[in-house]
Design an enzyme around this catalytic site. Structure first.
Site: not given
Ligand code: GDP
Ligand code: MN
Length: 380
Positions: A101, A191
């Protein structure tokens, strides 16, 4: 402002962030021809402005054209968290070796732009943040530091994300590119979840989420044009187009107020009198009757609303303009709940005169107005 994954990936490409770009289909037939040209297997991804698509069945791999057709048809019929799926992104399927991530956002509590990383990506990052915060990497930067960010600055963070040295260098390159994009496009969030390493050891952004800062959109007409009216929450669209700040809540007293501070105080006062606000609405410090019309329309689209309290403290806002807006709104559509209105300040007398005899209840003070609105709400 939110944009779709396929749009975010086009920006990634522009800023040199490696990603699976793909093509967008609106029918299962389109999806098949795209997949045919692209080569199998492909991933079919619902394009909706909400997260957790994978869990909701909105992300599927297809190995044959027959599968593409069937899966595309299924996904195009889905509704994910109130969002109908109208577009499908078709991308080449990647063989994933590892998922991590990587996000860049504004941490307002420390007034810094912050990279967040986690070596275990793909999964729900909010969950990891709760259950295992020690797994999260952070790199906190001032805007000045972000604007001169180098790969070397990113290396300690990147090594925490990916142990393999060449992969860490690639991650650092991606971070620098994200920083450039963040500033150049006035983002509030970028993101990548998951950021994957594929079989060849190459890094790729498999998913992309980008938010733009609404207050800076005027500098980026090309980004404003990315807005998808079909995918947007209709309330948010009305509020934005009318320059209102609107948040729907679950109470029964609709509120229309000018100024965010007064709007919050109004909600508190309604609570104090044992009522519950149905919304936050800041009509701002201007005198446009159209705002009163749009505001009332938004409030009344919620069937739980039993009474409306309009609380205006006129400064730049003129009370007569607000009164005219409310009267115009009542001509345009039916207002079938009681309205309590408090008007003080600039052109107060003119405003009150306009609404006298209109059936609206005039309050002298904010306390009185809130109390009357709560009582009317209980009665109706
Ligand atoms: P989200 O659920 O909305 O976050 O959608 P994502 O695009 O992140 O996809 C969800 C999950 O699907 C990812 O975490 C991957 O595990 C998987 N996935 C997505 N694309 C691919 C792909 O090209 N290959 C493989 N093997 N899995 C994929
Ligand atoms: Mn994702």
């Amino acid at each position: 402002m939110k944009i779709h994954e396929y749009q975010a990936k086009q920006l990634f490409e522009k800023f040199g962030i490696p990603t699976t770009l793909g093509s967008v289909a609106t029918t299962s037939e389109d999806a098949v021809s795209i997949a045919e040209a692209m080569g199998l297997p492909v991933v079919l991804k619902a394009q909706v402005l909400t997260g957790g698509r994978g869990k909701a069945g909105g992300v599927k791999i297809a190995d044959s054209l027959k599968d593409v057709k069937e899966i595309a048809r299924t996904i195009l019929g889905l509704t994910i968290k109130d969002c109908r799926v109208l577009k499908l992104l078709v991308t080449p399927a990647v063989n994933i070796r590892s998922e991590s991530y990587l996000g860049l956002l504004i941490d307002r509590s420390i007034s810094k732009v912050t990279f967040i990383g986690c070596a275990e990506g793909g999964v729900d990052i909010e969950e990891t943040a709760k259950t295992c915060p020690s797994k999260l990497l952070r790199l906190e930067l001032s805007v000045k530091e972000l604007s001169s960010l180098t790969e070397a600055d990113c290396m300690p963070f990147a090594r925490g994300l990916l142990a393999d040295a060449p992969q860490a260098i690639d991650a650092a390159k991606i971070m620098v590119a994200m920083g450039k994009m963040f500033l150049a496009q006035d983002c509030s969030l970028i993101e990548i979840n998951p950021l994957v390493v594929d079989e060849a050891g190459t890094l790729q952004a498999l998913d992309a989420k980008v938010l733009f800062d609404d207050n800076a959109l005027f500098r980026h007409p090309e980004n404003t044009a990315l807005n998808d009216p079909d995918a947007e929450d209709p309330d948010e669209a009305i509020a934005r187009n009318s320059h209102l700040t609107f948040v729907r809540l679950d109470g029964e007293i609709g509120c229309m107020v000018n100024g965010a501070g007064l709007a919050m105080a109004t909600m508190d006062t309604i609570k104090y009198y044992k009522g519950s606000p149905a919304n936050f609405l800041d009509a701002g410090g201007s005198s446009d009757p159209a705002k009163a019309i749009a505001g009332l329309k938004l409030i009344l689209s919620d069937k739980r609303v039993k009474a409306i309290f309009i609380n205006i403290f006129g400064g730049i806002t003129r009370c007569d303009d607000v009164a005219n807006g409310i009267l115009a709104a009542r001509k345009q559509f039916e207002v079938n709940v009681p309205i309590v209105i408090r008007l003080v300040g600039t052109n107060e007398a003119e405003g009150r005169k306009l609404i006298s005899g209109s059936g609206m209840i005039v309050a002298d003070t904010m306390e009185q107005g809130a109390q009357m609105a709560v009582e009317m709400g209980q009665r109706s």
